[in-house]
Motif scaffolding. Sequence first.
Motif, PDB file in Angstrom:
ATOM      1  N   LEU A  10      19.400  35.688   8.358  1.00 15.73           N
ATOM      2  CA  LEU A  10      21.061  36.369   7.662  1.00 15.73           C
ATOM      3  C   LEU A  10      20.859  37.798   8.200  1.00 15.73           C
ATOM      4  CD1 LEU A  10      20.844  34.090   4.540  1.00 15.73           C
ATOM      5  CD2 LEU A  10      22.146  33.413   6.468  1.00 15.73           C
ATOM      6  N   ASN A  11      21.234  37.691   9.464  1.00 15.25           N
ATOM      7  CA  ASN A  11      21.684  39.374   9.270  1.00 15.25           C
ATOM      8  C   ASN A  11      22.704  40.061   8.385  1.00 15.25           C
ATOM      9  OD1 ASN A  11      21.441  41.838  11.165  1.00 15.25           O
ATOM     10  ND2 ASN A  11      22.810  40.473  12.364  1.00 15.25           N
ATOM     11  N   GLY A  12      22.286  41.252   8.713  1.00 11.21           N
ATOM     12  CA  GLY A  12      23.256  41.921   7.479  1.00 11.21           C
ATOM     13  C   GLY A  12      22.547  43.834   6.893  1.00 11.21           C
ATOM     14  N   THR A  13      23.859  43.641   6.257  1.00  9.71           N
ATOM     15  CA  THR A  13      23.184  44.852   5.518  1.00  9.71           C
ATOM     16  C   THR A  13      21.539  44.716   4.615  1.00  9.71           C
ATOM     17  OG1 THR A  13      24.353  44.738   3.695  1.00  9.71           O
ATOM     18  CG2 THR A  13      25.403  46.163   5.589  1.00  9.71           C
ATOM     19  N   ARG A  14      20.828  45.956   4.297  1.00 15.62           N
ATOM     20  CA  ARG A  14      20.205  46.328   3.541  1.00 15.62           C
ATOM     21  C   ARG A  14      20.549  46.212   2.392  1.00 15.62           C
ATOM     22  NH1 ARG A  14      15.208  46.298   5.172  1.00 15.62           N
ATOM     23  NH2 ARG A  14      13.999  47.055   3.744  1.00 15.62           N
ATOM     24  N   SER A  15      20.190  45.784   1.151  1.00 15.28           N
ATOM     25  CA  SER A  15      20.007  45.468   0.145  1.00 15.28           C
ATOM     26  C   SER A  15      19.555  46.726  -0.766  1.00 15.28           C
ATOM     27  CB  SER A  15      20.426  44.362  -0.549  1.00 15.28           C
ATOM     28  OG  SER A  15      20.385  44.165  -1.964  1.00 15.28           O
ATOM     29  N   GLY A  16      20.374  47.294  -1.334  1.00 13.20           N
ATOM     30  CA  GLY A  16      19.930  48.394  -2.695  1.00 13.20           C
ATOM     31  C   GLY A  16      19.075  47.922  -3.822  1.00 13.20           C
ATOM     32  N   LEU A  17      19.462  46.243  -3.911  1.00 12.62           N
ATOM     33  CA  LEU A  17      18.933  45.704  -4.813  1.00 12.62           C
ATOM     34  C   LEU A  17      17.395  45.484  -4.378  1.00 12.62           C
ATOM     35  CD1 LEU A  17      21.301  43.669  -6.519  1.00 12.62           C
ATOM     36  CD2 LEU A  17      20.689  45.134  -7.365  1.00 12.62           C
ATOM     37  N   PRO A  18      16.164  45.479  -5.774  1.00 12.16           N
ATOM     38  CA  PRO A  18      14.734  45.363  -5.487  1.00 12.16           C
ATOM     39  C   PRO A  18      15.237  43.150  -4.991  1.00 12.16           C
ATOM     40  CG  PRO A  18      14.823  45.120  -8.009  1.00 12.16           C
ATOM     41  CD  PRO A  18      16.297  45.583  -6.934  1.00 12.16           C
ATOM     42  N   GLY A  19      14.039  42.608  -4.461  1.00 12.73           N
ATOM     43  CA  GLY A  19      13.826  41.758  -3.703  1.00 12.73           C
ATOM     44  C   GLY A  19      12.304  41.223  -3.762  1.00 12.73           C
ATOM     45  N   ILE A  20      12.130  39.895  -2.963  1.00 13.25           N
ATOM     46  CA  ILE A  20      11.212  39.416  -2.083  1.00 13.25           C
ATOM     47  C   ILE A  20      10.368  40.262  -0.793  1.00 13.25           C
ATOM     48  CG2 ILE A  20      10.201  37.404  -1.263  1.00 13.25           C
ATOM     49  CD1 ILE A  20      11.896  35.482  -2.903  1.00 13.25           C
ATOM     50  N   THR A  21      10.069  40.917  -1.466  1.00 15.60           N
ATOM     51  CA  THR A  21       8.991  41.426   0.111  1.00 15.60           C
ATOM     52  C   THR A  21       9.527  41.399   1.644  1.00 15.60           C
ATOM     53  OG1 THR A  21       7.507  43.034  -1.265  1.00 15.60           O
ATOM     54  CG2 THR A  21       6.830  43.266   1.561  1.00 15.60           C
ATOM     55  N   GLY A  22      10.251  41.741   2.654  1.00 13.62           N
ATOM     56  CA  GLY A  22       9.888  41.183   4.041  1.00 13.62           C
ATOM     57  C   GLY A  22      10.730  40.010   4.159  1.00 13.62           C
ATOM     58  N   ASP A  23      11.896  40.293   2.390  1.00 11.48           N
ATOM     59  CA  ASP A  23      13.024  39.005   2.655  1.00 11.48           C
ATOM     60  C   ASP A  23      14.671  39.440   1.868  1.00 11.48           C
ATOM     61  OD1 ASP A  23      14.451  37.024   2.569  1.00 11.48           O
ATOM     62  OD2 ASP A  23      12.531  35.679   0.947  1.00 11.48           O
ATOM     63  N   GLU A  24      15.654  39.633   3.276  1.00 13.88           N
ATOM     64  CA  GLU A  24      16.318  40.547   2.921  1.00 13.88           C
ATOM     65  C   GLU A  24      17.733  39.635   2.600  1.00 13.88           C
ATOM     66  OE1 GLU A  24      17.864  43.438   2.097  1.00 13.88           O
ATOM     67  OE2 GLU A  24      15.586  44.104   2.278  1.00 13.88           O
ATOM     68  N   ASN A  25      17.229  38.028   2.269  1.00 15.81           N
ATOM     69  CA  ASN A  25      18.044  37.142   1.903  1.00 15.81           C
ATOM     70  C   ASN A  25      18.447  36.792   0.749  1.00 15.81           C
ATOM     71  OD1 ASN A  25      18.292  36.522   4.822  1.00 15.81           O
ATOM     72  ND2 ASN A  25      16.892  36.121   5.048  1.00 15.81           N
ATOM     73  N   THR A  26      16.799  36.883   0.017  1.00 18.51           N
ATOM     74  CA  THR A  26      16.291  36.742  -1.716  1.00 18.51           C
ATOM     75  C   THR A  26      16.504  38.454  -2.672  1.00 18.51           C
ATOM     76  OG1 THR A  26      15.177  34.823  -0.978  1.00 18.51           O
ATOM     77  CG2 THR A  26      15.259  36.322  -3.682  1.00 18.51           C
ATOM     78  N   ARG A  27      17.724  38.262  -3.666  1.00 16.47           N
ATOM     79  CA  ARG A  27      17.382  40.278  -4.215  1.00 16.47           C
ATOM     80  C   ARG A  27      17.700  39.304  -5.911  1.00 16.47           C
ATOM     81  NH1 ARG A  27      15.935  43.727  -1.674  1.00 16.47           N
ATOM     82  NH2 ARG A  27      15.375  41.592  -0.477  1.00 16.47           N
ATOM     83  N   ASN A  28      17.309  40.926  -6.601  1.00 10.08           N
ATOM     84  CA  ASN A  28      16.745  40.733  -7.705  1.00 10.08           C
ATOM     85  C   ASN A  28      17.747  41.230  -8.423  1.00 10.08           C
ATOM     86  OD1 ASN A  28      14.516  38.616  -7.926  1.00 10.08           O
ATOM     87  ND2 ASN A  28      12.813  40.724  -7.781  1.00 10.08           N
ATOM     88  N   PHE A  29      18.999  40.286  -9.153  1.00  5.61           N
ATOM     89  CA  PHE A  29      19.603  41.181 -10.262  1.00  5.61           C
ATOM     90  C   PHE A  29      19.414  41.073 -12.075  1.00  5.61           C
ATOM     91  CE2 PHE A  29      24.432  41.273 -12.338  1.00  5.61           C
ATOM     92  CZ  PHE A  29      24.380  42.307 -11.740  1.00  5.61           C
ATOM     93  N   ALA A  30      19.758  41.660 -12.522  1.00  5.34           N
ATOM     94  CA  ALA A  30      19.490  41.785 -13.606  1.00  5.34           C
ATOM     95  C   ALA A  30      20.169  41.611 -14.751  1.00  5.34           C
ATOM     96  CB  ALA A  30      18.975  43.663 -14.115  1.00  5.34           C
ATOM     97  N   PHE A  83      12.566  31.435 -10.111  1.00  6.86           N
ATOM     98  CA  PHE A  83      11.596  31.281  -9.452  1.00  6.86           C
ATOM     99  C   PHE A  83      10.748  31.274 -10.742  1.00  6.86           C
ATOM    100  CE2 PHE A  83      14.176  33.585  -6.753  1.00  6.86           C
ATOM    101  CZ  PHE A  83      13.735  32.147  -5.476  1.00  6.86           C
ATOM    102  N   ALA A  84      10.518  30.568 -11.537  1.00  2.72           N
ATOM    103  CA  ALA A  84       9.967  29.535 -12.542  1.00  2.72           C
ATOM    104  C   ALA A  84       8.913  28.109 -12.668  1.00  2.72           C
ATOM    105  CB  ALA A  84      11.045  29.849 -13.927  1.00  2.72           C
ATOM    106  N   PRO A  85       7.706  28.226 -13.825  1.00  6.29           N
ATOM    107  CA  PRO A  85       7.521  26.596 -14.082  1.00  6.29           C
ATOM    108  C   PRO A  85       8.514  25.593 -14.249  1.00  6.29           C
ATOM    109  CG  PRO A  85       5.944  28.842 -14.746  1.00  6.29           C
ATOM    110  CD  PRO A  85       7.119  29.143 -13.934  1.00  6.29           C
TER     111      PRO A  85
END
Length: 158
Positions: A10-30, A83-85
């Motif tokens: 998915l081509n797009g802007t870089r997110s300011g949110l943390p995520g999985i290293t090397g994967d701009e498609n998955t972001r972590n929101f608190a 992402f949990a057991p």
Amino acid sequence: GTAADVTSVLNGTRSGLPGITGDENTRNFAWRAGVRYRFTIDRGPRGWRSTVTDLDSGEATVIRELFADGDRLNGFVVWMEIFAPCDAPRTIVRWSDLEVADRSRGQVRRPTSVTTNFPDQARDCLNNDSRLDDVGLLQLTNDHRTSRTGQMILLPSR
């Protein structure tokens, strides 16, 4: 790119949110338990922008803008990505007030039903569920499965 090459999906802007290293498609929101949020997708300067707004504080966080052509979205999907057991403490996501708005025409439409979809392989969590409560559609982890893949759930009218 290939499906395994997540950096080219998915081509797009870089997110300011943390995520999985090397994967701009998955972001972590608190997300905070018990807080009401509004998740929106709308036309941005170059594509389609996703935003989460805390309805208590009014704070809006742009997740990312995808550089995709087109002048409209054809439909939408809601999901939880946990992402949990499978035996981790239960997580509940509640979706309510689902709507699609065409602001240029002043039209708002609300879906009357949703269709469920679950990963049903032996390695997947077979204890996830989707069902209604008195407020909206629930998606649950580590719970008793009451619905099946492809099941239509009628949403209450407002």
